[in-house]
Write a protein that holds these residues in place. Structure first.
Motif, PDB file in Angstrom:
ATOM      1  N   PHE A   1      -2.108 -35.659 -67.502  1.00 38.10           N
ATOM      2  CA  PHE A   1      -0.885 -35.422 -66.694  1.00 38.10           C
ATOM      3  C   PHE A   1      -1.484 -35.006 -65.257  1.00 38.10           C
ATOM      4  CE2 PHE A   1       1.645 -36.488 -70.357  1.00 38.10           C
ATOM      5  CZ  PHE A   1       2.520 -37.403 -69.644  1.00 38.10           C
ATOM      6  N   THR A   2      -2.219 -33.845 -65.420  1.00 38.68           N
ATOM      7  CA  THR A   2      -2.742 -33.357 -64.087  1.00 38.68           C
ATOM      8  C   THR A   2      -3.442 -34.316 -63.336  1.00 38.68           C
ATOM      9  OG1 THR A   2      -3.054 -31.317 -65.326  1.00 38.68           O
ATOM     10  CG2 THR A   2      -4.168 -31.437 -63.096  1.00 38.68           C
ATOM     11  N   LEU A   3      -4.536 -35.056 -64.003  1.00 32.65           N
ATOM     12  CA  LEU A   3      -5.281 -35.947 -63.059  1.00 32.65           C
ATOM     13  C   LEU A   3      -4.355 -37.201 -62.594  1.00 32.65           C
ATOM     14  CD1 LEU A   3      -8.133 -36.863 -62.282  1.00 32.65           C
ATOM     15  CD2 LEU A   3      -8.563 -37.738 -64.713  1.00 32.65           C
ATOM     16  N   VAL A   4      -3.814 -37.946 -63.529  1.00 26.09           N
ATOM     17  CA  VAL A   4      -3.175 -38.946 -63.195  1.00 26.09           C
ATOM     18  C   VAL A   4      -1.992 -38.740 -62.219  1.00 26.09           C
ATOM     19  CG1 VAL A   4      -2.049 -41.177 -63.828  1.00 26.09           C
ATOM     20  CG2 VAL A   4      -3.745 -40.055 -65.475  1.00 26.09           C
ATOM     21  N   GLY A   5      -1.123 -37.723 -62.452  1.00 26.25           N
ATOM     22  CA  GLY A   5      -0.330 -37.115 -61.710  1.00 26.25           C
ATOM     23  C   GLY A   5      -0.700 -36.827 -60.339  1.00 26.25           C
ATOM     24  N   CYS A   6      -1.709 -36.193 -60.232  1.00 23.34           N
ATOM     25  CA  CYS A   6      -2.351 -35.677 -58.800  1.00 23.34           C
ATOM     26  C   CYS A   6      -2.593 -37.196 -57.896  1.00 23.34           C
ATOM     27  CB  CYS A   6      -3.534 -34.904 -58.758  1.00 23.34           C
ATOM     28  SG  CYS A   6      -3.875 -34.212 -57.770  1.00 23.34           S
ATOM     29  N   HIS A   7      -3.254 -38.182 -58.710  1.00 26.58           N
ATOM     30  CA  HIS A   7      -3.329 -39.406 -58.008  1.00 26.58           C
ATOM     31  C   HIS A   7      -1.851 -40.014 -57.608  1.00 26.58           C
ATOM     32  CE1 HIS A   7      -3.728 -43.674 -57.595  1.00 26.58           C
ATOM     33  NE2 HIS A   7      -5.057 -43.369 -56.823  1.00 26.58           N
ATOM     34  N   GLY A   8      -0.977 -39.731 -58.436  1.00 26.95           N
ATOM     35  CA  GLY A   8       0.572 -40.291 -58.159  1.00 26.95           C
ATOM     36  C   GLY A   8       1.068 -39.479 -56.944  1.00 26.95           C
ATOM     37  N   LEU A   9       0.522 -38.431 -56.825  1.00 25.16           N
ATOM     38  CA  LEU A   9       1.392 -37.505 -55.937  1.00 25.16           C
ATOM     39  C   LEU A   9       0.687 -37.947 -54.509  1.00 25.16           C
ATOM     40  CD1 LEU A   9       3.340 -35.283 -55.885  1.00 25.16           C
ATOM     41  CD2 LEU A   9       1.246 -33.599 -55.856  1.00 25.16           C
ATOM     42  N   HIS A  10      -0.649 -38.320 -54.479  1.00 31.37           N
ATOM     43  CA  HIS A  10      -1.218 -38.579 -53.397  1.00 31.37           C
ATOM     44  C   HIS A  10      -0.583 -40.154 -52.858  1.00 31.37           C
ATOM     45  CE1 HIS A  10      -4.377 -35.745 -53.922  1.00 31.37           C
ATOM     46  NE2 HIS A  10      -4.870 -36.031 -52.724  1.00 31.37           N
ATOM     47  N   VAL A  11      -0.472 -40.874 -53.997  1.00 34.24           N
ATOM     48  CA  VAL A  11       0.010 -42.047 -53.533  1.00 34.24           C
ATOM     49  C   VAL A  11       1.759 -41.951 -52.998  1.00 34.24           C
ATOM     50  CG1 VAL A  11       1.165 -44.325 -54.348  1.00 34.24           C
ATOM     51  CG2 VAL A  11      -1.073 -43.484 -55.243  1.00 34.24           C
ATOM     52  N   THR A  12       2.243 -40.756 -53.408  1.00 36.13           N
ATOM     53  CA  THR A  12       3.899 -40.858 -52.993  1.00 36.13           C
ATOM     54  C   THR A  12       3.735 -40.141 -51.674  1.00 36.13           C
ATOM     55  OG1 THR A  12       4.096 -39.952 -55.214  1.00 36.13           O
ATOM     56  CG2 THR A  12       5.878 -39.369 -53.486  1.00 36.13           C
TER      57      THR A  12
ATOM     58  N   GLY B   1       1.294 -40.684 -49.477  1.00 36.91           N
ATOM     59  CA  GLY B   1       0.969 -41.765 -48.633  1.00 36.91           C
ATOM     60  C   GLY B   1       2.282 -42.718 -48.095  1.00 36.91           C
ATOM     61  N   LEU B   2       2.998 -42.964 -49.366  1.00 39.61           N
ATOM     62  CA  LEU B   2       4.179 -43.652 -48.831  1.00 39.61           C
ATOM     63  C   LEU B   2       5.011 -43.043 -47.811  1.00 39.61           C
ATOM     64  CD1 LEU B   2       5.322 -44.911 -52.426  1.00 39.61           C
ATOM     65  CD2 LEU B   2       4.261 -46.490 -50.851  1.00 39.61           C
ATOM     66  N   LEU B   3       5.244 -41.409 -48.006  1.00 41.92           N
ATOM     67  CA  LEU B   3       6.252 -40.966 -46.815  1.00 41.92           C
ATOM     68  C   LEU B   3       5.287 -41.184 -45.628  1.00 41.92           C
ATOM     69  CD1 LEU B   3       6.910 -37.843 -48.934  1.00 41.92           C
ATOM     70  CD2 LEU B   3       8.339 -39.698 -48.323  1.00 41.92           C
ATOM     71  N   TRP B   4       3.916 -41.195 -45.605  1.00 41.69           N
ATOM     72  CA  TRP B   4       3.268 -41.137 -44.328  1.00 41.69           C
ATOM     73  C   TRP B   4       3.597 -42.397 -43.640  1.00 41.69           C
ATOM     74  CZ3 TRP B   4      -2.628 -39.928 -44.133  1.00 41.69           C
ATOM     75  CH2 TRP B   4      -3.163 -40.079 -42.674  1.00 41.69           C
ATOM     76  N   LEU B   5       3.200 -43.430 -44.754  1.00 40.88           N
ATOM     77  CA  LEU B   5       3.566 -44.971 -44.114  1.00 40.88           C
ATOM     78  C   LEU B   5       4.693 -45.181 -43.740  1.00 40.88           C
ATOM     79  CD1 LEU B   5       2.363 -47.841 -44.291  1.00 40.88           C
ATOM     80  CD2 LEU B   5       3.445 -48.230 -46.710  1.00 40.88           C
ATOM     81  N   GLY B   6       5.956 -44.736 -44.112  1.00 44.13           N
ATOM     82  CA  GLY B   6       7.237 -44.892 -43.543  1.00 44.13           C
ATOM     83  C   GLY B   6       7.363 -44.165 -42.273  1.00 44.13           C
ATOM     84  N   THR B   7       6.724 -42.962 -42.147  1.00 42.96           N
ATOM     85  CA  THR B   7       6.842 -42.414 -40.857  1.00 42.96           C
ATOM     86  C   THR B   7       5.823 -43.016 -39.803  1.00 42.96           C
ATOM     87  OG1 THR B   7       6.413 -40.337 -42.260  1.00 42.96           O
ATOM     88  CG2 THR B   7       6.257 -40.021 -39.866  1.00 42.96           C
ATOM     89  N   MET B   8       4.678 -43.740 -40.295  1.00 39.19           N
ATOM     90  CA  MET B   8       3.798 -44.574 -39.293  1.00 39.19           C
ATOM     91  C   MET B   8       4.602 -45.628 -38.591  1.00 39.19           C
ATOM     92  SD  MET B   8       1.394 -42.621 -38.815  1.00 39.19           S
ATOM     93  CE  MET B   8       1.083 -43.894 -37.351  1.00 39.19           C
ATOM     94  N   MET B   9       5.362 -46.525 -39.718  1.00 37.27           N
ATOM     95  CA  MET B   9       6.276 -47.612 -39.409  1.00 37.27           C
ATOM     96  C   MET B   9       7.182 -47.154 -38.243  1.00 37.27           C
ATOM     97  SD  MET B   9       6.740 -49.567 -43.016  1.00 37.27           S
ATOM     98  CE  MET B   9       7.930 -50.657 -42.275  1.00 37.27           C
ATOM     99  N   ALA B  10       8.101 -46.038 -38.397  1.00 33.75           N
ATOM    100  CA  ALA B  10       8.854 -45.526 -37.493  1.00 33.75           C
ATOM    101  C   ALA B  10       8.134 -45.402 -36.220  1.00 33.75           C
ATOM    102  CB  ALA B  10       9.664 -44.363 -38.103  1.00 33.75           C
ATOM    103  N   GLN B  11       6.965 -44.561 -36.158  1.00 30.83           N
ATOM    104  CA  GLN B  11       6.374 -44.072 -34.891  1.00 30.83           C
ATOM    105  C   GLN B  11       5.837 -45.395 -34.269  1.00 30.83           C
ATOM    106  OE1 GLN B  11       3.375 -41.070 -35.483  1.00 30.83           O
ATOM    107  NE2 GLN B  11       4.721 -39.591 -36.249  1.00 30.83           N
TER     108      GLN B  11
END
Lengths: 232, 133
Positions: A167-178, A180-190
């Motif tokens: 859960f640490t390993l796969v969850g850490c990757h999932g956290l990075h994707v999350t 990334g999605l927040l960053w993506l939304g911010t970039m679309m707005a910018q």
């Protein structure tokens, strides 16, 4: 005569590694026709885009090194199941295959969006970013469903050292994707609000590097955790 | 990039040159996607099938994974061997070195410690079980 001119006479592209970059503006005594043979030294330090991209590349490599420590932990604890379920009993490879497909397509569309951004085409950039995010979101939903399913069957992170590290390993990757999605939304707005200015282009470059690097980590992850784990 | 800024449509093209940066870029990402998909599909097939020699499967999977990482680096992250990429490649090489040291070193040390563990009663073993369970 200076060293630079001697070398320039023999090799038109004498400085392929741009070692002379630091001597920006230091060759003022050359005529205009020799200017193009001197290399990048004429132009001074690298552009801000290159420096920002390089700095972000260093960050990504340090992030990958952090992941390598978690990978090592998982590999060491893989057999420590404490009588609980083993990796061969838990993993559903068809789900992982769909997750992998989502990430690959997301990365591909992200690349297309970057081409559109370079062309300064607002509509295609936004469409590309939306679909990049949708496929990333699909990956995240599939992963969270898998986690919820495992926890519901008593295979949560507290069951054994093997599951904690999983859960640490796969969850850490999932956290990075999350993130990334927040960053993506911010970039679309910018992009929408500010247009394709130089700072926005640099942020888009960093975002695309981040998104593609997550794919590389996922390749190591599905091979080591899922494919090797399911076979044992 | 610079040829685009000058407007490629007004210039003559050499044979093999792309008509536009957009086409060349899309083609690059498409080739990367096809290669990555092919390697992923091969990996999953290798893991699922039982027709291959068992002990060779993990090595084959690792080779496929490293190949796919190379595809991602070249086609998606645009890390190339060109002279304008020297700094990026050097940083990558250093990162790979550290990753190798961390992973291989951890596995080596922990395997050694396991092998040198004192034998202990079974009721303690269930709590500290490091062997394959």
């Amino acid at each position: 005569m200076s060293d630079a001119v001697t070398r320039a006479d023999h090799h038109p592209h004498h400085d392929p590694h741009k070692l002379g970059r630091a001597h920006g503006g230091g060759h003022g005594h050359h005529g205009p026709d020799t200017k193009h043979t001197i290399g990048a030294g004429e132009h001074g330090p690298a552009s801000k885009r290159i420096i920002v991209g390089y700095g972000f590349w260093i960050f990504l490599l340090s992030d990958i090194i952090m992941f390598s420590a978690i990978f090592a932990t998982y590999a060491v604890l893989h057999g420590a199941t404490a009588g609980g379920p083993t990796s061969a009993q838990l993993f559903d490879l068809s789900n992982v295959a769909i997750e992998t497909g989502c990430l690959l397509i997301s990365s591909f569309i992200c690349g297309l969006a970057m081409i559109a951004a370079h062309e300064r085409h607002m509509l295609w950039t936004q469409i590309g970013l939306v679909f990049t995010g949708l496929f990333g979101l699909a990956f995240l939903v599939l992963e969270l469903r898998e986690f919820a399913d495992m926890i519901a069957h008593g295979a949560g992170p507290q069951r054994s050292a093997f599951l904690s590290s999983f859960f640490t390993l796969v969850g850490c990757h999932g956290l990075h994707v999350t993130v990334g999605l927040l960053w993506l939304g911010t970039m679309m707005a910018q992009v929408w609000a500010k247009g394709f200015t130089q700072p926005i282009q640099r942020r888009l470059l960093c975002f695309s590097l981040f998104w593609h690097a997550l794919d590389i980590i996922w390749v190591a992850l599905f091979t080591i955790v899922y494919l090797l784990g399911a076979g044992q | 990039m610079s040829s685009h800024d000058q407007g490629v449509y007004e210039e003559d093209l050499a044979p093999g040159d792309e008509h536009s940066q957009v086409l060349a870029g899309v083609r690059g990402y498409a080739v990367g996607l096809i290669l990555a998909t092919g390697l992923t599909a091969t990996s999953f097939w290798v893991a699922a099938t039982h027709s291959l020699w068992g002990p060779g499967v993990p090595i084959g999977l690792c080779v496929l994974a490293i190949a796919q990482m190379g595809i991602h680096l070249a086609f998606f992250l645009h890390i190339t061997t060109g002279p304008d990429n020297t700094n990026n490649v050097l940083a990558l090489a250093f990162g790979v070195l550290i990753v190798f040291l961390v992973v291989a070193g951890s596995l080596w040390i922990m395997a050694n410690m396991n092998a040198n563990m004192m034998p202990m009663p079974m009721n303690q073993m269930t709590n500290l079980q490091m062997q394959h369970g």
